[in-house]
Design a protein around this motif. Structure first.
Motif, PDB file in Angstrom:
ATOM      1  N   GLN A  28      78.755  46.685   9.758  1.00 11.76           N
ATOM      2  CA  GLN A  28      79.490  46.104  10.876  1.00 11.76           C
ATOM      3  C   GLN A  28      79.530  44.559  10.837  1.00 11.76           C
ATOM      4  OE1 GLN A  28      82.091  47.196  12.220  1.00 11.76           O
ATOM      5  NE2 GLN A  28      81.893  49.424  12.086  1.00 11.76           N
ATOM      6  N   THR A  29      78.061  44.388  10.917  1.00 14.03           N
ATOM      7  CA  THR A  29      78.222  42.583  11.034  1.00 14.03           C
ATOM      8  C   THR A  29      78.984  42.147   9.862  1.00 14.03           C
ATOM      9  OG1 THR A  29      76.130  43.155  11.982  1.00 14.03           O
ATOM     10  CG2 THR A  29      76.681  41.205  11.547  1.00 14.03           C
ATOM     11  N   ASN A  32      82.806  42.275  10.075  1.00 14.74           N
ATOM     12  CA  ASN A  32      83.087  41.227  10.981  1.00 14.74           C
ATOM     13  C   ASN A  32      83.378  39.981  10.405  1.00 14.74           C
ATOM     14  OD1 ASN A  32      83.778  43.116  13.002  1.00 14.74           O
ATOM     15  ND2 ASN A  32      81.950  42.767  14.168  1.00 14.74           N
ATOM     16  N   LEU A  33      82.107  39.488   9.689  1.00 11.28           N
ATOM     17  CA  LEU A  33      81.946  38.254   9.269  1.00 11.28           C
ATOM     18  C   LEU A  33      83.238  38.016   8.241  1.00 11.28           C
ATOM     19  CD1 LEU A  33      78.446  37.054   7.605  1.00 11.28           C
ATOM     20  CD2 LEU A  33      80.799  36.458   6.585  1.00 11.28           C
ATOM     21  N   SER A  36      86.776  38.092   9.907  1.00  3.51           N
ATOM     22  CA  SER A  36      87.091  37.309  10.925  1.00  3.51           C
ATOM     23  C   SER A  36      88.104  36.306  10.727  1.00  3.51           C
ATOM     24  CB  SER A  36      85.827  36.380  11.200  1.00  3.51           C
ATOM     25  OG  SER A  36      85.769  35.703  12.483  1.00  3.51           O
ATOM     26  N   PRO A  37      89.020  36.151  11.723  1.00  4.65           N
ATOM     27  CA  PRO A  37      90.263  35.466  11.649  1.00  4.65           C
ATOM     28  C   PRO A  37      90.348  34.019  11.100  1.00  4.65           C
ATOM     29  CG  PRO A  37      90.228  36.182  13.796  1.00  4.65           C
ATOM     30  CD  PRO A  37      89.074  36.784  13.157  1.00  4.65           C
ATOM     31  N   GLY A  38      89.281  33.471  11.632  1.00  4.09           N
ATOM     32  CA  GLY A  38      88.863  32.141  11.722  1.00  4.09           C
ATOM     33  C   GLY A  38      88.321  31.870  10.158  1.00  4.09           C
ATOM     34  N   PHE A  40      85.987  30.744   8.398  1.00  6.55           N
ATOM     35  CA  PHE A  40      84.344  30.469   8.125  1.00  6.55           C
ATOM     36  C   PHE A  40      84.010  30.237   6.912  1.00  6.55           C
ATOM     37  CE2 PHE A  40      82.592  30.909  12.238  1.00  6.55           C
ATOM     38  CZ  PHE A  40      83.333  31.965  12.908  1.00  6.55           C
ATOM     39  N   GLU A  42      81.915  31.440   4.729  1.00  6.28           N
ATOM     40  CA  GLU A  42      81.632  32.629   3.869  1.00  6.28           C
ATOM     41  C   GLU A  42      82.886  33.346   3.431  1.00  6.28           C
ATOM     42  OE1 GLU A  42      80.215  32.248   6.754  1.00  6.28           O
ATOM     43  OE2 GLU A  42      78.072  32.528   6.525  1.00  6.28           O
TER      44      GLU A  42
ATOM     45  N   PHE B  49      79.164  31.561   9.224  1.00  6.91           N
ATOM     46  CA  PHE B  49      79.013  32.642  10.197  1.00  6.91           C
ATOM     47  C   PHE B  49      77.668  33.274  10.502  1.00  6.91           C
ATOM     48  CE2 PHE B  49      81.227  36.313  12.376  1.00  6.91           C
ATOM     49  CZ  PHE B  49      80.428  37.233  12.215  1.00  6.91           C
ATOM     50  N   MET B 112      87.205  35.255  17.021  1.00  9.97           N
ATOM     51  CA  MET B 112      85.883  34.379  16.238  1.00  9.97           C
ATOM     52  C   MET B 112      84.696  34.458  16.997  1.00  9.97           C
ATOM     53  SD  MET B 112      88.220  31.575  14.498  1.00  9.97           S
ATOM     54  CE  MET B 112      86.932  30.680  13.746  1.00  9.97           C
TER      55      MET B 112
END
Lengths: 73, 732
Positions: A28-29, A32-33, A36-38, A40, A42, B49, B112
């Motif tokens: 899950q983590t 999400n990573l 994620s909409p931002g 980031f 990664e 992240f 986020m």
């Protein structure tokens, strides 16, 4: 080598594991990573660094991913 | 192997790297705080992240969740306050756009942040029962932005103004509206309701109140309804486009109340365009619209129904009491049928076959048809006219349709036994004169009456048909057994069973020699085959065909009644006859004789006799001659057929009386039936039961019932109870 959707997981001692996206989404983590909409770091590079996880453990984790893919669905 | 010192092995849990640094929490928090700032400034690309997640995870793990949470709240609040200021600064129309943009940004940032703080969301928050991150973000937005004093009222007034603009015909940015409204809905349904819906409904109510006032002053009913429908549809569309689905019912209620319910009475009774006018002009579209709109408000349909019923009864009453119309019964009934057709089509096309309206229609018709007590007679006359000539050349289905319509009117009658009497009379005349257009149509009508009223009603009518058939067979038998009679005058006899046919007192007249011999032969033949029966000749109902040769040699075949035949045959032996001689020789009663002489001597085109003096009336001393100058275009001349007519006053009284007489035994039979099963019953109940039982035939009069009870008591069928005067007991 065929180019499928893959993600690179990098351990603390700089071992790189190239895993399918589907396998990685089991977590899950990490899911999400990656979703994620931002913007980031990664998501852009398609690789995740784990400075606190050793290679041995990371290897086990990857094996777990594939096992989960096969048997949990 | 024993050791001196026991070594205790303790297996310790694998511990995470112990944190020694006291500033650890501070450091970690500042990293996260910095990250949040960056996120809000759209600068997340430089962040890892994994690192942030790890930091948040560590903080929660080392029991610094409290610090993390409160730090989060503080940071977000600060940011939101800044955002709020920037939104306030926006001018005019850009206000909503700015709000929308900032809301989207906030949502993205929130997601986020939630992703990063996922671990806290899952462990720390449930344990301490605090609000989850996402919800927290929404609440903070609500409190700092939407409910900030400067923004709240401005937001509401802008939204309401846009709605108002759209209502007055402008085009607005619906997408923007949708997003803003969705934002309010996301913040919680109470926010949506308090901050938007309630004021929206209030403003809408005012708007429509004003608008309906304006319209009703200047529009007529049809136009007003069109406008109301338009507005209603517009509001429904508005809801689908940018409001919450649950608001649809509420706003439609507002529109319905303001535009329709408040003005219902005024619309319906509007002069020159109200409901009554629409009904008269068959305005199906307007009526349909009115029906659909009024259906939405309480009491809407019942209002329409009431007005329609009273209008119908008015028209109906006028129809049946209008002396002009009553002169022609066929016309009268046709008009009734036309009215019924008109309203049937109104109900099916405009009122979508609503049963309650059908019932209202039926009860109104029943009411005014029975206002005129000659209705049963007229309906029978209508049927008579149709069966004589009206149905000539009409296809079978159309015949069925017309007969069904007549049955429909029949059902409305309360005095069905009066109809039966008249129908029998008219049927008898039709059968005997052979004037019915279609035997099948007659039978089909009888079948319909049977289905409606039961076997009793139609048994006599069917008897009449059977008699006609039997007579034909008898005649064939008669001529078969008397072959020598084929040269002489042809006799056709209808043998009628006395019970089935409407009786009329008959007086036999003196038949001319040729015919009387024939009649005697028939009588002996008939009595030979059917013993124990009595035959009496009904000379007032027969017809005869005579061949006549006039002075200039013209030959004509005359179709006359039996009485007329007797009179004419006298002229075979004499040239001149006085009235008295004719009366004596034929034995015909005076009134009938006068009528038949009149039809032969005084009617232009049918004057086979000449009368002196040439007056219209027959006097005692008049003399009659054969009219040698008689001419006619046709070979066959018909004189004096007996047509069913509207009864004259005395005849009407007579029929009425007979009907009353017939009712007496029926009432008595009903009383006896009821008492036999109930044994003991009181007065009011008897009256109610009897009326109910006889309802299908006629409306029983309570006084009449009382008289019948008295008569039954006299005849020892019933007795009065000794203690209670109102109670009756059945005597076996």
């Amino acid at each position: 080598m065929k180019r499928k959707d893959t993600v690179k997981l990098i351990s603390a001692d700089e071992m790189e594991f190239v895993i399918d996206k589907d396998a990685v989404m089991v977590s899950q983590t990490i899911r999400n990573l990656l979703t994620s909409p931002g913007g980031f770091a990664e998501t852009k590079l398609g690789e995740v660094t784990f400075p606190e996880i050793s290679a041995v453990i990371l290897e086990r984790i990857c094996q777990y991913f594939y096992w989960a893919l096969q048997y949990s669905r | 192997m024993s050791n001196q010192k026991k070594r205790n092995f303790q297996i310790e849990a694998f511990k995470h790297r112990v944190v020694v640094d006291p500033k650890y929490a501070e450091k970690t928090w500042s990293i996260l705080e910095h990250a949040i700032h960056e996120i809000y400034n759209h600068n997340a690309s430089g962040l890892s992240f994994e690192e942030l997640y790890r930091n948040a995870y560590n903080m929660v793990l080392h029991k610094f969740g409290e610090k993390l949470y409160s730090g989060l709240v503080a940071t977000m609040t600060a940011h939101l306050k800044e955002i709020s200021k920037s939104i306030e600064a926006a001018q005019g129309d850009l206000f909503l756009e700015e709000l929308n943009r900032k809301w989207n940004d906030h949502n993205k940032a929130l997601q986020m942040i939630r992703d990063i703080l996922m671990y806290m969301d899952r462990t720390y928050i449930p344990n301490t029962h605090k609000t989850p991150v996402h919800e927290l973000g929404l609440n903070l937005w609500r409190d700092n932005v939407i409910h900030s004093s400067k923004i709240q009222s401005r937001l509401l007034s802008m939204l309401l103004e846009l709605v108002h603009r759209e209502r007055t015909g402008e085009v607005i940015d619906r997408g923007l509206m949708r997003n803003i409204i969705k934002m309010l809905m996301d913040l919680g349904s109470s926010v949506y309701q308090e901050d938007f819906e309630k004021p929206f409904l209030e403003v809408s109510a005012e708007f429509y109140m004003g608008e309906s006032q304006k319209f009703i002053e200047c529009c007529d009913c049809g136009d007003y309804l069109k406008k109301a429908e338009l507005r209603l549809n517009e509001e429904i569309e508005r809801v689908t486009h940018y409001l919450d689905v649950k608001s649809e019912v509420k706003i439609t209620n507002v529109v319905e109340k303001e535009m329709i319910a408040n003005h219902m009475m005024r619309l319906v009774h509007m002069e020159n365009s109200g409901l009554v006018n629409m009904l008269l002009d068959d305005k199906y579209e307007d009526l349909g619209r009115m029906y659909n709109l009024f259906r939405r408000v309480p009491n809407g349909l019942s209002t329409i129904r009431d007005v329609m019923t009273s209008h119908l009864r008015e028209i109906g009453k006028q129809l049946v009491t209008d002396a002009e119309k009553l002169k022609d019964p066929v016309e009268f009934v046709q008009r009734l049928l036309d009215e019924k057709d008109k309203y049937d089509s109104i109900i099916s096309q405009a009122f979508s076959n609503d049963k309650t309206f059908q019932n209202a229609l039926n009860s109104s018709f029943e009411y005014f048809i029975n206002l005129n007590n000659r209705s049963p007679e007229f309906i029978s006359l209508f049927v008579d006219d149709k069966l004589r000539k009206g149905l000539k050349g009409v296809s079978e289905e159309d015949v069925e349709i017309i007969l069904d319509k007549v049955m429909m009117l029949f059902r409305y009658l309360q005095e069905k036994d009066v109809f039966e009497k008249y129908y029998k009379q008219h049927l008898a005349k039709r059968l005997l004169s052979g004037k019915t257009v279609s035997d099948d149509a007659e039978r089909s009508l009888i079948v319909k009456l049977k289905t409606e009223c039961g076997y009793q009603f139609t048994s006599k009518l069917e008897g009449m048909f059977t008699d006609m058939k039997t007579s034909q067979d008898t005649m064939q038998g008669f001529y078969a057994s008397h072959p020598e009679l084929t040269d002489g005058p042809t006799l056709v006899v209808q043998v009628l069973t006395t019970g089935s046919w409407p009786t009329q007192p008959s007086i036999t007249c003196n038949l001319p020699a040729e015919t009387s011999a024939l009649c005697e032969k028939f009588r002996s033949y008939y009595l030979g085959t059917h013993t124990g029966r009595r035959l009496s000749w009904q000379t007032n109902m027969g017809t005869a065909d005579i061949k006549a040769t006039f002075g200039k040699g013209q030959k004509h075949e005359l179709n006359v009644s039996t009485y007329q035949m007797c009179v004419l045959m006298l002229f075979n032996n004499a040239d001149r006859l006085s009235y008295k001689e004719v009366e004596q020789a034929t034995g015909i009663p005076a009134s009938d004789l006068k009528r038949c002489l009149q039809s032969m001597a005084c009617v232009k085109g049918k004057n086979v006799l000449r009368k002196e003096p040439m007056s219209k009336d027959i006097g005692e001393d008049d003399a009659f001659f054969v009219n040698d100058k008689f001419t006619s275009k046709f070979y066959k001349v018909k004189i004096g057929t007996v047509v069913a007519q509207k009864e004259s006053e005395p005849e009407k009284q007579e029929t009425r009386q007979r009907v009353e007489e017939d009712r007496k035994p029926q009432i008595e039979a009903a009383i006896v039936r009821i008492m036999k099963s109930r044994r003991v019953l009181d007065h009011n109940n008897i009256i109610a039961e009897v009326t109910k039982q006889l309802q299908s035939r006629f409306l029983a009069n309570p006084t009449e019932i009382k008289k019948r009870i008295e008569s039954l008591i006299e005849r020892d069928f019933l007795e009065r109870d000794n203690n209670d005067r109102k109670l009756y007991r059945y005597l076996a």
